[in-house]
Design a protein around this motif. Structure first.
Motif, PDB file in Angstrom:
ATOM      1  N   MET A 175       0.835  -1.197   0.000  1.00  9.99           N
ATOM      2  CA  MET A 175       0.000   0.000   0.000  1.00  9.99           C
ATOM      3  C   MET A 175       0.875   1.254   0.000  1.00  9.99           C
ATOM      4  SD  MET A 175      -3.086  -1.053   2.675  1.00  9.99           S
ATOM      5  CE  MET A 175      -3.784   0.532   2.836  1.00  9.99           C
ATOM      6  N   THR A 176       0.414   2.259  -0.690  1.00  9.80           N
ATOM      7  CA  THR A 176       1.118   3.536  -0.685  1.00  9.80           C
ATOM      8  C   THR A 176       0.821   4.283   0.613  1.00  9.80           C
ATOM      9  OG1 THR A 176      -0.686   4.796  -1.665  1.00  9.80           O
ATOM     10  CG2 THR A 176       0.829   3.687  -3.208  1.00  9.80           C
ATOM     11  N   ALA A 177       1.571   5.351   0.850  1.00  8.85           N
ATOM     12  CA  ALA A 177       1.335   6.167   2.042  1.00  8.85           C
ATOM     13  C   ALA A 177      -0.086   6.727   2.035  1.00  8.85           C
ATOM     14  CB  ALA A 177       2.361   7.296   2.120  1.00  8.85           C
ATOM     15  N   VAL A 178      -0.536   7.193   0.888  1.00  6.60           N
ATOM     16  CA  VAL A 178      -1.883   7.755   0.801  1.00  6.60           C
ATOM     17  C   VAL A 178      -2.930   6.679   1.071  1.00  6.60           C
ATOM     18  CG1 VAL A 178      -3.568   8.760  -0.795  1.00  6.60           C
ATOM     19  CG2 VAL A 178      -1.246   9.681  -0.698  1.00  6.60           C
ATOM     20  N   GLN A 179      -2.733   5.500   0.541  1.00  9.07           N
ATOM     21  CA  GLN A 179      -3.682   4.407   0.805  1.00  9.07           C
ATOM     22  C   GLN A 179      -3.717   4.068   2.291  1.00  9.07           C
ATOM     23  OE1 GLN A 179      -1.938   1.613  -1.942  1.00  9.07           O
ATOM     24  NE2 GLN A 179      -3.539   1.959  -3.484  1.00  9.07           N
ATOM     25  N   LYS A 180      -2.555   4.066   2.939  1.00  6.84           N
ATOM     26  CA  LYS A 180      -2.509   3.791   4.374  1.00  6.84           C
ATOM     27  C   LYS A 180      -3.154   4.926   5.172  1.00  6.84           C
ATOM     28  CE  LYS A 180       1.308   0.573   4.280  1.00  6.84           C
ATOM     29  NZ  LYS A 180       2.654   0.237   4.697  1.00  6.84           N
ATOM     30  N   ALA A 235       6.972  15.581  10.348  1.00  7.15           N
ATOM     31  CA  ALA A 235       6.532  14.297   9.787  1.00  7.15           C
ATOM     32  C   ALA A 235       5.012  14.178   9.830  1.00  7.15           C
ATOM     33  CB  ALA A 235       7.182  13.138  10.545  1.00  7.15           C
ATOM     34  N   ALA A 236       4.398  14.639  10.909  1.00 10.07           N
ATOM     35  CA  ALA A 236       2.945  14.564  11.047  1.00 10.07           C
ATOM     36  C   ALA A 236       2.231  15.566  10.141  1.00 10.07           C
ATOM     37  CB  ALA A 236       2.555  14.798  12.497  1.00 10.07           C
ATOM     38  N   ALA A 237       2.937  16.605   9.724  1.00 14.84           N
ATOM     39  CA  ALA A 237       2.321  17.645   8.891  1.00 14.84           C
ATOM     40  C   ALA A 237       1.808  17.097   7.568  1.00 14.84           C
ATOM     41  CB  ALA A 237       3.317  18.768   8.641  1.00 14.84           C
ATOM     42  N   TRP A 238       2.421  16.038   7.081  1.00 20.23           N
ATOM     43  CA  TRP A 238       1.926  15.445   5.828  1.00 20.23           C
ATOM     44  C   TRP A 238       0.506  14.916   5.999  1.00 20.23           C
ATOM     45  CZ3 TRP A 238       4.178  16.221   1.301  1.00 20.23           C
ATOM     46  CH2 TRP A 238       5.494  16.677   1.304  1.00 20.23           C
ATOM     47  N   GLY A 239       0.199  14.374   7.158  1.00 15.74           N
ATOM     48  CA  GLY A 239      -1.164  13.919   7.429  1.00 15.74           C
ATOM     49  C   GLY A 239      -2.121  15.081   7.574  1.00 15.74           C
ATOM     50  N   ALA A 240      -1.667  16.163   8.212  1.00 20.09           N
ATOM     51  CA  ALA A 240      -2.494  17.362   8.332  1.00 20.09           C
ATOM     52  C   ALA A 240      -2.793  17.942   6.952  1.00 20.09           C
ATOM     53  CB  ALA A 240      -1.799  18.398   9.209  1.00 20.09           C
ATOM     54  N   LEU A 241      -1.788  17.949   6.095  1.00 23.87           N
ATOM     55  CA  LEU A 241      -1.967  18.440   4.725  1.00 23.87           C
ATOM     56  C   LEU A 241      -2.998  17.599   3.984  1.00 23.87           C
ATOM     57  CD1 LEU A 241      -0.960  20.337   2.436  1.00 23.87           C
ATOM     58  CD2 LEU A 241       0.732  18.564   1.904  1.00 23.87           C
ATOM     59  N   ALA A 294       7.120  11.629  -0.347  1.00 22.83           N
ATOM     60  CA  ALA A 294       7.775  12.155   0.853  1.00 22.83           C
ATOM     61  C   ALA A 294       7.618  11.270   2.077  1.00 22.83           C
ATOM     62  CB  ALA A 294       7.230  13.546   1.171  1.00 22.83           C
ATOM     63  N   VAL A 295       6.513  10.568   2.166  1.00 18.71           N
ATOM     64  CA  VAL A 295       6.204   9.782   3.364  1.00 18.71           C
ATOM     65  C   VAL A 295       6.623   8.337   3.100  1.00 18.71           C
ATOM     66  CG1 VAL A 295       4.398   9.104   4.991  1.00 18.71           C
ATOM     67  CG2 VAL A 295       4.328  11.368   3.934  1.00 18.71           C
ATOM     68  N   LEU A 296       7.890   8.062   3.412  1.00 17.70           N
ATOM     69  CA  LEU A 296       8.481   6.757   3.118  1.00 17.70           C
ATOM     70  C   LEU A 296       8.842   6.047   4.410  1.00 17.70           C
ATOM     71  CD1 LEU A 296      10.837   7.910   0.237  1.00 17.70           C
ATOM     72  CD2 LEU A 296       8.596   6.819   0.016  1.00 17.70           C
ATOM     73  N   GLY A 297       8.511   4.786   4.501  1.00 18.17           N
ATOM     74  CA  GLY A 297       8.848   3.992   5.670  1.00 18.17           C
ATOM     75  C   GLY A 297       7.731   4.000   6.700  1.00 18.17           C
ATOM     76  N   GLU A 298       7.714   2.984   7.505  1.00 16.25           N
ATOM     77  CA  GLU A 298       6.634   2.800   8.482  1.00 16.25           C
ATOM     78  C   GLU A 298       6.593   3.910   9.528  1.00 16.25           C
ATOM     79  OE1 GLU A 298       4.052   0.698   8.152  1.00 16.25           O
ATOM     80  OE2 GLU A 298       5.036   0.248   6.246  1.00 16.25           O
ATOM     81  N   ASP A 299       7.751   4.393   9.966  1.00 15.99           N
ATOM     82  CA  ASP A 299       7.755   5.472  10.968  1.00 15.99           C
ATOM     83  C   ASP A 299       7.153   6.750  10.394  1.00 15.99           C
ATOM     84  OD1 ASP A 299       8.902   3.784  12.824  1.00 15.99           O
ATOM     85  OD2 ASP A 299      10.936   4.603  12.605  1.00 15.99           O
ATOM     86  N   ALA A 300       7.511   7.071   9.161  1.00 13.12           N
ATOM     87  CA  ALA A 300       6.973   8.274   8.519  1.00 13.12           C
ATOM     88  C   ALA A 300       5.473   8.130   8.280  1.00 13.12           C
ATOM     89  CB  ALA A 300       7.697   8.552   7.209  1.00 13.12           C
ATOM     90  N   ILE A 301       5.046   6.948   7.891  1.00 10.64           N
ATOM     91  CA  ILE A 301       3.609   6.721   7.669  1.00 10.64           C
ATOM     92  C   ILE A 301       2.862   6.823   8.993  1.00 10.64           C
ATOM     93  CG2 ILE A 301       1.877   4.988   7.011  1.00 10.64           C
ATOM     94  CD1 ILE A 301       3.887   4.133   4.762  1.00 10.64           C
ATOM     95  N   ALA A 302       3.417   6.243  10.046  1.00 13.39           N
ATOM     96  CA  ALA A 302       2.769   6.326  11.366  1.00 13.39           C
ATOM     97  C   ALA A 302       2.660   7.781  11.822  1.00 13.39           C
ATOM     98  CB  ALA A 302       3.545   5.496  12.392  1.00 13.39           C
TER      99      ALA A 302
END
Length: 178
Positions: free
Chosen positions: A1-6, A89-95, A140-148
């Protein structure tokens, strides 16, 4: 799954809570629509301000001024925003949440009552901009830590919008002032 899908899968319940909370407003009714905009004004400016301080996020057109203009047209000042802070790192989710709400706004704009201001809800992405934004998140959001971290940021943003709409934890949606 991609970051967006997750992001989408992990935050679906949060999205549903916010949709239910804001779905209870009758946008054709001046009073309800004003309350809807006030609730958004308690969240969006805080999110946009927090993201403005994060280097590396793609630039997106701010909507706070449009929201303030719509409220002014209704004779209402901007309320103070709720507190909100987010790390890089969390800002990507806010965006993801903030720009996703722009898509939702376009769908809601058609429900706004005749003669009521709707610049905020009518603010669209440019052609292809949503797809470009999603691709930027995936890049930009690569890896499990970044996705979390992005998921945590998205959840925090959804929680902010829910609080602005009067949703108390474990109480379900309620509308302020009702």
């Amino acid at each position: 799954m991609t970051a967006v899908q997750k992001l989408r899968a992990s935050t679906a319940p949060d999205h549903d809570i916010v949709d239910a909370a804001f779905g209870g407003f009758d946008l054709a009714d001046r009073r309800d629509y004003t309350a809807f905009l006030i609730a958004h004004a308690r969240a969006l400016p805080a999110v946009e301000a927090a993201m403005a301080g994060i280097a590396g996020l793609p630039a997106t057109p701010a909507r706070t001024a449009l929201l303030a203009d719509d409220l002014a047209a209704l004779g209402v000042p901007m309320p103070p925003p709720l507190p909100f802070a987010i790390g890089p790192a969390a800002a990507w989710g806010a965006l993801y949440v903030a720009e996703g709400s722009r898509l939702g706004g376009i769908m809601l704009a058609g429900r706004v009552g005749q003669g009521l201001p709707a610049a905020y809800l009518s603010a669209r992405h440019g052609t292809g901009a949503w797809r470009v934004l999603l691709a930027a998140i995936d890049a930009a959001v690569l890896g499990e830590d970044a996705i979390a971290a992005a998921v945590a940021g998205a959840r925090a943003t959804f929680a902010l919008y829910a609080a602005a709409a009067g949703v108390a934890p474990d109480d379900g949606p309620t509308r302020p002032g009702r």
